[in-house]
Design an enzyme around this catalytic site. Structure first.
Site, PDB file in Angstrom:
ATOM      1  N   THR A 112       0.850  -1.189   0.000  1.00 32.77           N
ATOM      2  CA  THR A 112       0.000   0.000   0.000  1.00 32.77           C
ATOM      3  C   THR A 112       0.882   1.234   0.000  1.00 32.77           C
ATOM      4  OG1 THR A 112      -1.683  -1.218   1.224  1.00 32.77           O
ATOM      5  CG2 THR A 112      -1.839   1.190   1.256  1.00 32.77           C
TER       6      THR A 112
ATOM      7  N   GLY B   2       2.706   1.322   5.554  1.00 31.57           N
ATOM      8  CA  GLY B   2       3.649   1.320   6.669  1.00 31.57           C
ATOM      9  C   GLY B   2       5.068   1.722   6.311  1.00 31.57           C
ATOM     10  N   GLN B   3       5.280   2.179   5.071  1.00 30.82           N
ATOM     11  CA  GLN B   3       6.625   2.619   4.694  1.00 30.82           C
ATOM     12  C   GLN B   3       7.029   3.808   5.555  1.00 30.82           C
ATOM     13  OE1 GLN B   3       4.110   2.216   2.561  1.00 30.82           O
ATOM     14  NE2 GLN B   3       4.733   0.651   1.112  1.00 30.82           N
ATOM     15  N   ARG B   4       8.319   3.928   5.802  1.00 31.90           N
ATOM     16  CA  ARG B   4       8.841   5.003   6.648  1.00 31.90           C
ATOM     17  C   ARG B   4       8.372   6.379   6.162  1.00 31.90           C
ATOM     18  NH1 ARG B   4      13.037   4.213  10.073  1.00 31.90           N
ATOM     19  NH2 ARG B   4      13.700   2.393   8.886  1.00 31.90           N
TER      20      ARG B   4
ATOM     21  N   ILE C 287       5.595   7.161   4.802  1.00 35.78           N
ATOM     22  CA  ILE C 287       4.152   7.348   5.004  1.00 35.78           C
ATOM     23  C   ILE C 287       3.804   7.509   6.481  1.00 35.78           C
ATOM     24  CG2 ILE C 287       1.888   6.228   4.735  1.00 35.78           C
ATOM     25  CD1 ILE C 287       2.925   5.000   2.150  1.00 35.78           C
TER      26      ILE C 287
END
Length: 184
Positions: free
Chosen positions: A48, A71-73, A75
């Site tokens: 996502t 959940g990427q850094r 985001i």
């Protein structure tokens, strides 16, 4: 049995919207869990890059809004945009990614310290339990110091999103810990 079936057993005033925030580090399995909850195919899930929202009609005119935020850094600073009016926080952990437990602990700690989420029940899905090297929910509880959480309702649930194991148990816990809808 899907999310709708679980929630049909939960008695709630009609017209209620139940808002669930689904967070965790990248590649933890959040979107796969969301797809399992809405009975969708989980064979081709992609990371996502922003957010996914699924609104599910549960019983009568009860609506479930599940917000799956990437959940990427890059985001994570935007997670706070979704804290308003949350009924439950679900934090998904990749139980097999032991190198990132410290990072998970920091992110979960920041969420638990957030004023807007202070009284929100927290379900922690210890995902990827189908992998033989996955940490158990007990080990994760120790590593993340979850036993120190005294001022909050929380639960850790071992699961495998890919195999749809343990998810309904977690959602049953969510349903049993929802606060009654406030009267307007």
């Amino acid at each position: 049995m899907g999310l709708i079936d679980v929630l049909k057993s939960f008695k709630s005033p009609s017209g209620r919207e139940i808002r669930i925030l689904l967070l965790g580090l990248d590649n933890a399995g959040k979107t796969t869990i969301l797809k399992q909850l809405s009975s969708e195919d989980v064979q081709h899930v992609t990371p996502t890059k922003g957010f996914n929202v699924k609104t599910v009609a549960a019983m009568g005119d009860i609506r479930l809004n599940v917000w799956d935020i990437g959940g990427q850094r890059s985001i994570r600073p935007y997670w706070s945009n979704y804290y308003e009016n949350i009924d439950t926080l679900i934090f998904v952990i990749d139980s097999n990614d032991k190198k990132r437990f410290d990072e998970m602990n920091i992110e979960l700690g920041e969420l638990l310290d957030e004023e807007k989420l202070r009284k929100v029940p927290v379900l922690i899905f210890a995902n990827k339990q189908d992998l033989v090297t996955a940490a158990s929910s007990e080990e994760i509880t120790r590593k993340l110091n979850l036993d120190l959480l005294r001022d909050r309702t929380w639960h850790i649930q071992a699961c495998s999103a890919l195999k749809n194991e343990g998810i309904n148990d977690g959602i049953t816990w969510v349903a049993s810990n929802l606060k009654p809808a406030s009267k307007k």
